[in-house]
Motif scaffolding. Structure first.
Motif, PDB file in Angstrom:
ATOM      1  N   GLY A 500       0.781  -1.220   0.000  1.00  0.00           N
ATOM      2  CA  GLY A 500       0.000   0.000   0.000  1.00  0.00           C
ATOM      3  C   GLY A 500       0.812   1.269   0.000  1.00  0.00           C
ATOM      4  O   GLY A 500       0.250   2.358   0.130  1.00  0.00           O
ATOM      5  N   LEU A 501       2.159   1.173  -0.161  1.00  0.00           N
ATOM      6  CA  LEU A 501       2.978   2.389  -0.232  1.00  0.00           C
ATOM      7  C   LEU A 501       2.550   3.224  -1.433  1.00  0.00           C
ATOM      8  O   LEU A 501       2.439   4.448  -1.355  1.00  0.00           O
ATOM      9  N   ILE A 502       2.376   2.557  -2.535  1.00  0.00           N
ATOM     10  CA  ILE A 502       1.812   3.175  -3.728  1.00  0.00           C
ATOM     11  C   ILE A 502       0.812   2.188  -4.296  1.00  0.00           C
ATOM     12  O   ILE A 502       1.115   0.992  -4.406  1.00  0.00           O
ATOM     13  N   TYR A 503      -0.366   2.662  -4.632  1.00  0.00           N
ATOM     14  CA  TYR A 503      -1.269   1.763  -5.338  1.00  0.00           C
ATOM     15  C   TYR A 503      -1.979   2.491  -6.456  1.00  0.00           C
ATOM     16  O   TYR A 503      -2.111   3.709  -6.467  1.00  0.00           O
ATOM     17  N   PHE A 504      -2.360   1.696  -7.422  1.00  0.00           N
ATOM     18  CA  PHE A 504      -2.823   2.175  -8.712  1.00  0.00           C
ATOM     19  C   PHE A 504      -4.207   1.602  -8.980  1.00  0.00           C
ATOM     20  O   PHE A 504      -4.475   0.447  -8.678  1.00  0.00           O
ATOM     21  N   SER A 505      -5.092   2.423  -9.535  1.00  0.00           N
ATOM     22  CA  SER A 505      -6.430   1.969  -9.891  1.00  0.00           C
ATOM     23  C   SER A 505      -6.766   2.414 -11.308  1.00  0.00           C
ATOM     24  O   SER A 505      -6.464   3.551 -11.690  1.00  0.00           O
ATOM     25  N   ASP A 506      -7.378   1.517 -12.063  1.00  0.00           N
ATOM     26  CA  ASP A 506      -7.884   1.844 -13.395  1.00  0.00           C
ATOM     27  C   ASP A 506      -9.397   1.964 -13.282  1.00  0.00           C
ATOM     28  O   ASP A 506     -10.113   0.962 -13.136  1.00  0.00           O
ATOM     29  N   VAL A 507      -9.900   3.185 -13.349  1.00  0.00           N
ATOM     30  CA  VAL A 507     -11.295   3.470 -13.064  1.00  0.00           C
ATOM     31  C   VAL A 507     -12.221   2.964 -14.177  1.00  0.00           C
ATOM     32  O   VAL A 507     -13.436   2.889 -14.001  1.00  0.00           O
ATOM     33  N   ALA A 508     -11.646   2.587 -15.319  1.00  0.00           N
ATOM     34  CA  ALA A 508     -12.476   2.066 -16.409  1.00  0.00           C
ATOM     35  C   ALA A 508     -13.159   0.754 -16.025  1.00  0.00           C
ATOM     36  O   ALA A 508     -14.199   0.404 -16.597  1.00  0.00           O
ATOM     37  N   TYR A 509     -12.592   0.036 -15.051  1.00  0.00           N
ATOM     38  CA  TYR A 509     -13.158  -1.255 -14.633  1.00  0.00           C
ATOM     39  C   TYR A 509     -14.029  -1.031 -13.403  1.00  0.00           C
ATOM     40  O   TYR A 509     -13.538  -0.850 -12.291  1.00  0.00           O
ATOM     41  N   GLY A 560      -5.954   6.099 -22.531  1.00  0.00           N
ATOM     42  CA  GLY A 560      -7.202   6.812 -22.354  1.00  0.00           C
ATOM     43  C   GLY A 560      -7.989   6.405 -21.135  1.00  0.00           C
ATOM     44  O   GLY A 560      -8.954   7.093 -20.766  1.00  0.00           O
ATOM     45  N   ASP A 561      -7.623   5.302 -20.466  1.00  0.00           N
ATOM     46  CA  ASP A 561      -8.329   4.903 -19.251  1.00  0.00           C
ATOM     47  C   ASP A 561      -8.120   5.941 -18.144  1.00  0.00           C
ATOM     48  O   ASP A 561      -6.999   6.399 -17.923  1.00  0.00           O
ATOM     49  N   PRO A 562      -9.183   6.314 -17.423  1.00  0.00           N
ATOM     50  CA  PRO A 562      -8.989   7.163 -16.236  1.00  0.00           C
ATOM     51  C   PRO A 562      -8.320   6.357 -15.130  1.00  0.00           C
ATOM     52  O   PRO A 562      -8.733   5.225 -14.841  1.00  0.00           O
ATOM     53  N   VAL A 563      -7.284   6.916 -14.530  1.00  0.00           N
ATOM     54  CA  VAL A 563      -6.489   6.180 -13.550  1.00  0.00           C
ATOM     55  C   VAL A 563      -6.183   7.074 -12.354  1.00  0.00           C
ATOM     56  O   VAL A 563      -6.200   8.306 -12.451  1.00  0.00           O
ATOM     57  N   THR A 564      -5.892   6.438 -11.221  1.00  0.00           N
ATOM     58  CA  THR A 564      -5.489   7.169 -10.021  1.00  0.00           C
ATOM     59  C   THR A 564      -4.272   6.501  -9.392  1.00  0.00           C
ATOM     60  O   THR A 564      -4.069   5.289  -9.531  1.00  0.00           O
TER      61      THR A 564
END
Length: 583
Positions: A500-509, A560-564
């Motif tokens: 959890g130091l860095i985590y990534f999410s692809d909001v398209a899913y 093009g995927d929205p990501v965080t």
């Protein structure tokens, strides 16, 4: 642009027991202009005697603790007197500029006082063989090779020495290609082989350098991926790492790693290619290099690829470790455009689609424990509810990373007051957060199911909170984060983590109310797939991609995927976040 004394840079670096990565990081530390220092690729160029920018010259001199003129080749050190005299002349220029009301021009010139003298004859950037059809004698490349159609004759050796081959027509190898050796180097982001161990025991100090090739599955090659490899330095991705040993008083050096090679042509007849790691008499063997063959509609005739690791030397307690072998990749670029090394136009990037839903701003109104969010943008959809209500929606959620909660989505314990929803504005209240909390907002158009994201901190963040200035997320999972306040790396590099130091999410899913709000998450404690970190400093973090168990079938990052992204400083335990689109 100045050409520096590459062997001297190497000697100065080795005298400090620094790898190229260490020196690159040191240039970031001394970069008072606040930029990104010198990349490993540019450092490689400098040590190979290629022209570099005046700014690179300045940063390398600062990092190595020498006068700038000391990094010039001996034939140019006669210019020391002229260089030393430049500040006096520039002071005169500054004075004139002040009278004319343009003092800032003089100040800007004074930053690069010693870097105005050009080399007598700028070196070419390529070994241009476009006028040749056949290579009939042995050649060692000093730069990347350009050709139209070229045949290496029988019994002829082409030593690429870490450089690459770009032909627009047919490339035929009837002789042999030698890729050469890197020397002492740590290459954590390379797909070449790891270096062999030197110790009789498992002592970490006697381990060979570990490459990415030893820690991750081979990537699926794409035009976009290979272009990024080229932009970041193919050597950095294809060379084998050094083995460990005790042959040198200032560093543990075993067998040298082999360079890899990238060959690009409409048709390739590969022939015999040597990319074996070097043997060692007193330590671990070097890793083998990686070979990439990128061919067009003419096809590929496979050859013989020798990419084995070097053998380790013997000791009183048995044999030392051999280096790991490199890899061989083939890429049919087909209808896409291959790398254009002259124009650096590159491969056509992954297909970029303009986002259909965009969040342009988020305003936090109210007070701690009861915030109202005013979200502006475009493409949200309209008429989602007739009147305000308190509850959840399957197309909106707010996550508070600092307090570890999610609100507003079906299944969340915390609900929100949905006040209004139009195509360009959403108002939600009742967020029970604190000033400075790290917040992520995800919003989806209920009809088109396209999404958008916003991430950052509620105003008045805590002193020392990290700040992300920019981030780049590529479709193969490579991530670069630039900012400040990231702190020291939590452990030695490279490493993989889902702490959890860095985590990534692809909001398209998005699960649309039938499970977690976002299905594609990597790097958090609940995620089995991990992020592979190859660089971490207080101002920059580089992630090579994903490792560990694969993501569920059909899930991958698309341009093009929205990501965080969420970034925690591992020492202060303060967090920030960023949102954007994958490229």
């Amino acid at each position: 642009m100045p050409t520096l004394d590459g062997p001297k840079i190497l000697r100065l670096r080795n005298a400090k027991a620094w790898t190229q990565a260490n020196l690159a990081e040191r240039t970031r530390d001394v970069d008072v202009e606040g930029k990104a220092g010198v990349s490993t690729r540019v450092l490689w160029d400098a040590e190979k005697g290629k022209p570099v920018s005046p700014r690179t010259h300045l940063l390398l001199a600062r990092a190595l603790g020498v006068a700038p003129w000391a990094l010039l080749p001996a034939r140019e050190q006669w210019r020391r007197v002229a260089i030393t005299a430049l500040p006096v002349a520039l002071l005169f220029i500054v004075a004139i500029g002040a009278v004319a009301g343009a003092v800032h021009v003089g100040e800007r010139m004074n930053q690069d006082t010693a870097y105005r003298v050009p080399p007598p004859r700028p070196e070419p950037l390529f070994d241009d063989m476009r006028g040749m059809r056949k290579l009939t004698s042995d050649v060692t490349l000093r730069h990347d090779l350009l050709c139209k159609s070229l045949t290496i004759s029988r019994s002829v050796t082409l030593d690429t020495d870490g450089h690459n081959i770009f032909c627009t027509g047919t490339f035929i190898n009837k002789g042999e290609i030698l890729t050469g050796y890197v020397g002492y180097g740590n290459l954590p982001a390379s797909y070449g082989g790891s270096g062999g161990d030197a110790a009789c025991s498992a002592s970490s100090g006697d381990k060979g350098f570990i490459t990415l090739g030893a820690r991750a599955l081979a990537p699926t090659l794409s035009a976009d991926l290979v272009q990024r490899w080229y932009d970041n330095g193919l050597m950095h991705k294809l060379a084998g790492a050094s083995g460990a040993g005790f042959t040198n008083g200032f560093a543990r050096v075993g067998g040298a790693g082999a360079y890899g090679v990238y060959v690009q042509a409409r048709r390739i007849e590969a022939g015999l290619i040597h990319a074996e790691g070097a043997d060692s008499v007193s330590g671990g063997g070097g890793g083998g290099g990686a070979i990439v063959l990128a061919y067009g509609d003419g096809g590929l005739l496979p050859g013989t690829y020798l990419v084995g690791g070097g053998h380790g030397g013997d000791s009183r307690c048995g044999a030392r470790g051999s280096g790991a072998q490199g890899r061989v990749f083939a890429l049919a670029y087909g209808a896409t455009q291959p790398i254009d090394p002259v124009a650096d136009a590159g491969f056509v990037a992954g297909v970029w689609r303009d986002p259909k839903v965009v969040i342009t701003s988020v305003h936090f109104l109210g007070k701690r424990g009861d915030y109202t969010l005013v979200i502006s943008g475009d493409g949200f959809g309209s008429g989602q509810f007739q009147k305000s209500f308190f509850g959840t929606l399957p197309y909106f959620k707010v996550g508070d990373t600092t307090e570890r909660f999610e609100a507003g989505y079906p299944g969340d314990t915390l609900k929100l007051s949905y006040r209004s929803w139009s195509d360009r504005r959403v108002v939600v209240s009742g967020l029970q957060a604190e000033p400075g909390d790290c917040i992520g907002i995800n919003l989806w158009n209920p009809l088109t199911r396209d999404g958008a994201a916003w991430a950052g901190n509620i105003p008045r963040p805590y002193p020392g909170t990290p700040r992300i200035v920019s981030a780049r997320i590529s479709s193969d999972g490579e991530i670069t984060i630039v900012g400040k306040g990231f702190g020291r790396p939590p452990t030695s590099l490279p490493f993989s983590s889902n702490d959890g130091l860095i985590y990534f999410s692809d909001v398209a899913y998005h699960s649309w109310g039938h499970g977690p709000s976002v299905l594609f998450n990597v790097g958090d404690r609940d995620d089995s797939t991990q992020l592979l970190f190859e660089y971490w400093s207080n101002t920059r973090i580089e992630i090579a991609g994903f490792t560990g168990p694969p993501l569920p079938a059909g899930m991958f990052v698309e341009a093009g995927d929205p990501v965080t992204l969420v970034v925690w400083n591992p020492h202060t335990h303060l967090a920030t976040a960023w949102a954007g689109y994958a490229r």
